[in-house]
Design a protein around this motif. Structure first.
Motif, PDB file in Angstrom:
ATOM      1  N   MET A 103       0.851  -1.170   0.000  1.00 44.85           N
ATOM      2  CA  MET A 103       0.000   0.000   0.000  1.00 44.85           C
ATOM      3  C   MET A 103       0.899   1.236   0.000  1.00 44.85           C
ATOM      4  N   ASP A 104       0.552   2.204  -0.849  1.00 40.52           N
ATOM      5  CA  ASP A 104       1.353   3.434  -0.864  1.00 40.52           C
ATOM      6  C   ASP A 104       0.887   4.387   0.238  1.00 40.52           C
ATOM      7  N   SER A 105       1.522   5.535   0.340  1.00 42.18           N
ATOM      8  CA  SER A 105       1.231   6.477   1.421  1.00 42.18           C
ATOM      9  C   SER A 105      -0.182   7.065   1.342  1.00 42.18           C
ATOM     10  N   GLU A 106      -0.833   6.963   0.162  1.00 37.84           N
ATOM     11  CA  GLU A 106      -2.207   7.451   0.013  1.00 37.84           C
ATOM     12  C   GLU A 106      -3.237   6.344   0.234  1.00 37.84           C
ATOM     13  N   GLY A 107      -2.773   5.130   0.557  1.00 38.39           N
ATOM     14  CA  GLY A 107      -3.691   4.015   0.794  1.00 38.39           C
ATOM     15  C   GLY A 107      -4.059   3.224  -0.443  1.00 38.39           C
ATOM     16  N   ASN A 108      -3.419   3.506  -1.573  1.00 31.74           N
ATOM     17  CA  ASN A 108      -3.676   2.744  -2.799  1.00 31.74           C
ATOM     18  C   ASN A 108      -2.975   1.396  -2.723  1.00 31.74           C
ATOM     19  N   ARG A 109      -3.695   0.351  -3.117  1.00 36.28           N
ATOM     20  CA  ARG A 109      -3.107  -0.989  -3.126  1.00 36.28           C
ATOM     21  C   ARG A 109      -2.374  -1.208  -4.450  1.00 36.28           C
ATOM     22  N   LEU A 110      -1.198  -1.824  -4.377  1.00 37.80           N
ATOM     23  CA  LEU A 110      -0.430  -2.158  -5.569  1.00 37.80           C
ATOM     24  C   LEU A 110       0.454  -3.357  -5.278  1.00 37.80           C
ATOM     25  N   ASN A 111       0.839  -4.037  -6.334  1.00 36.43           N
ATOM     26  CA  ASN A 111       1.708  -5.197  -6.207  1.00 36.43           C
ATOM     27  C   ASN A 111       3.129  -4.809  -6.577  1.00 36.43           C
ATOM     28  N   GLY A 112       4.067  -5.304  -5.803  1.00 40.60           N
ATOM     29  CA  GLY A 112       5.475  -5.052  -6.076  1.00 40.60           C
ATOM     30  C   GLY A 112       6.241  -6.357  -6.143  1.00 40.60           C
ATOM     31  N   ALA A 113       7.104  -6.462  -7.123  1.00 39.51           N
ATOM     32  CA  ALA A 113       7.955  -7.643  -7.267  1.00 39.51           C
ATOM     33  C   ALA A 113       9.300  -7.361  -6.609  1.00 39.51           C
ATOM     34  N   ILE A 114       9.810  -8.350  -5.908  1.00 34.95           N
ATOM     35  CA  ILE A 114      11.106  -8.198  -5.267  1.00 34.95           C
ATOM     36  C   ILE A 114      12.191  -8.418  -6.320  1.00 34.95           C
ATOM     37  N   ASP A 115      12.985  -7.363  -6.563  1.00 33.81           N
ATOM     38  CA  ASP A 115      14.084  -7.432  -7.526  1.00 33.81           C
ATOM     39  C   ASP A 115      15.396  -7.826  -6.869  1.00 33.81           C
ATOM     40  N   GLU A 116      15.580  -7.403  -5.612  1.00 37.97           N
ATOM     41  CA  GLU A 116      16.846  -7.661  -4.927  1.00 37.97           C
ATOM     42  C   GLU A 116      16.626  -7.567  -3.420  1.00 37.97           C
ATOM     43  N   VAL A 117      17.314  -8.430  -2.674  1.00 35.20           N
ATOM     44  CA  VAL A 117      17.283  -8.378  -1.216  1.00 35.20           C
ATOM     45  C   VAL A 117      18.696  -8.067  -0.740  1.00 35.20           C
ATOM     46  N   LYS A 118      18.825  -6.934  -0.047  1.00 33.17           N
ATOM     47  CA  LYS A 118      20.123  -6.502   0.475  1.00 33.17           C
ATOM     48  C   LYS A 118      20.141  -6.718   1.988  1.00 33.17           C
ATOM     49  N   ASP A 119      21.252  -6.374   2.630  1.00 32.23           N
ATOM     50  CA  ASP A 119      21.379  -6.581   4.075  1.00 32.23           C
ATOM     51  C   ASP A 119      20.277  -5.877   4.864  1.00 32.23           C
ATOM     52  N   GLU A 120      20.018  -4.617   4.553  1.00 30.15           N
ATOM     53  CA  GLU A 120      19.070  -3.826   5.341  1.00 30.15           C
ATOM     54  C   GLU A 120      17.842  -3.373   4.551  1.00 30.15           C
ATOM     55  N   THR A 121      17.856  -3.606   3.231  1.00 34.91           N
ATOM     56  CA  THR A 121      16.767  -3.108   2.397  1.00 34.91           C
ATOM     57  C   THR A 121      16.314  -4.166   1.387  1.00 34.91           C
ATOM     58  N   VAL A 122      15.163  -3.871   0.775  1.00 38.46           N
ATOM     59  CA  VAL A 122      14.586  -4.723  -0.265  1.00 38.46           C
ATOM     60  C   VAL A 122      14.270  -3.820  -1.451  1.00 38.46           C
ATOM     61  N   VAL A 123      14.726  -4.193  -2.647  1.00 35.65           N
ATOM     62  CA  VAL A 123      14.433  -3.432  -3.861  1.00 35.65           C
ATOM     63  C   VAL A 123      13.140  -3.987  -4.457  1.00 35.65           C
ATOM     64  N   MET A 124      12.109  -3.124  -4.492  1.00 37.30           N
ATOM     65  CA  MET A 124      10.788  -3.504  -4.999  1.00 37.30           C
ATOM     66  C   MET A 124      10.519  -2.799  -6.325  1.00 37.30           C
ATOM     67  N   ASN A 125       9.945  -3.544  -7.254  1.00 35.57           N
ATOM     68  CA  ASN A 125       9.618  -3.017  -8.578  1.00 35.57           C
ATOM     69  C   ASN A 125       8.097  -2.989  -8.705  1.00 35.57           C
ATOM     70  N   PHE A 126       7.546  -1.779  -8.824  1.00 34.27           N
ATOM     71  CA  PHE A 126       6.104  -1.607  -8.929  1.00 34.27           C
ATOM     72  C   PHE A 126       5.634  -1.379 -10.367  1.00 34.27           C
ATOM     73  N   ASN A 127       6.522  -1.570 -11.340  1.00 36.06           N
ATOM     74  CA  ASN A 127       6.118  -1.518 -12.744  1.00 36.06           C
ATOM     75  C   ASN A 127       5.266  -2.751 -13.044  1.00 36.06           C
ATOM     76  N   HIS A 128       4.410  -2.649 -14.062  1.00 38.60           N
ATOM     77  CA  HIS A 128       3.685  -3.833 -14.536  1.00 38.60           C
ATOM     78  C   HIS A 128       4.733  -4.848 -14.984  1.00 38.60           C
ATOM     79  N   PRO A 129       4.514  -6.138 -14.745  1.00 37.04           N
ATOM     80  CA  PRO A 129       5.509  -7.149 -15.140  1.00 37.04           C
ATOM     81  C   PRO A 129       5.874  -7.121 -16.626  1.00 37.04           C
ATOM     82  N   LEU A 130       4.971  -6.625 -17.471  1.00 35.93           N
ATOM     83  CA  LEU A 130       5.240  -6.577 -18.908  1.00 35.93           C
ATOM     84  C   LEU A 130       5.598  -5.175 -19.401  1.00 35.93           C
TER      85      LEU A 130
END
Length: 182
Positions: A103-130
């Motif tokens: 959910m974004d800061s305005e309360g909109n629901r969206l799906n995010g794909a995990i692109d990378e997992v780092k030590d302290e962070t996670v890289v999320m991709n909210f682009n459409h898969p295609l």
């Protein structure tokens, strides 16, 4: 009858991206939609407009006609703490490729794909898969019929569905286990 506004259309098709088959929809379980109601990409509808049952189609949608270019602003790095529940991260949750509802800061629901997992962070991709891909479709028009008033008002799958076993349910055709709706 030909494909035009407010017709229920059934299609079988194969979608390829860069020569790889991404999706296949068989004639036995075709994709059904009401033409002209925004269910499909506008250019896809343009390519199939006027076709009749039995007609085949083949076309490619550019990235701009499909899901757009990859937006670098839709790729974000989030703190791992955001994924904790009661101080713990569920095992297997943070795996590259997993798609998570967010959910974004305005309360909109969206799906995010995990692109990378780092030590302290996670890289999320909210682009459409295609996003960023040219979409090559080949297929066939399996059926066309007039949409009912109920379908036009409530949508194709928001009314009670009569199953071949005699049961009726909402849009979840798997609930009665008969193997199909009609």
């Amino acid at each position: 009858m030909e494909i035009n506004v407010n017709k229920v259309v059934s299609l079988s098709y194969t979608l390829e991206v860069d020569g790889d088959v991404i999706e296949t929809v068989a004639a036995e379980k075709p994709m059904m939609f009401i033409f002209g109601t925004g269910y499909l990409l506008p250019k896809f509808e343009e390519y199939i407009a006027g076709k009749k049952v039995g007609d085949t189609f083949e076309f490619t949608l550019t990235e701009d006609e499909g899901y757009g270019k990859v937006n670098p602003d839709a790729i974000v790095e989030l703190p791992k703490k955001l994924f904790e529940v009661e101080g713990k991260i569920e095992e297997g949750l943070l795996s590259v490729g997993n798609v998570l509802p967010m959910m974004d800061s305005e309360g909109n629901r969206l799906n995010g794909a995990i692109d990378e997992v780092k030590d302290e962070t996670v890289v999320m991709n909210f682009n459409h898969p295609l996003a960023g891909a040219a979409l090559h479709f080949t297929g066939k028009v399996e059926a066309i019929r007039e949409a009912t008033e109920t379908e036009l008002t409530n949508g194709l799958f928001n009314e009670k569905v009569q199953h071949s076993c005699g049961d009726s349910c909402g849009s979840d055709c798997s609930s009665c286990g008969c193997g199909g709706c009609h």
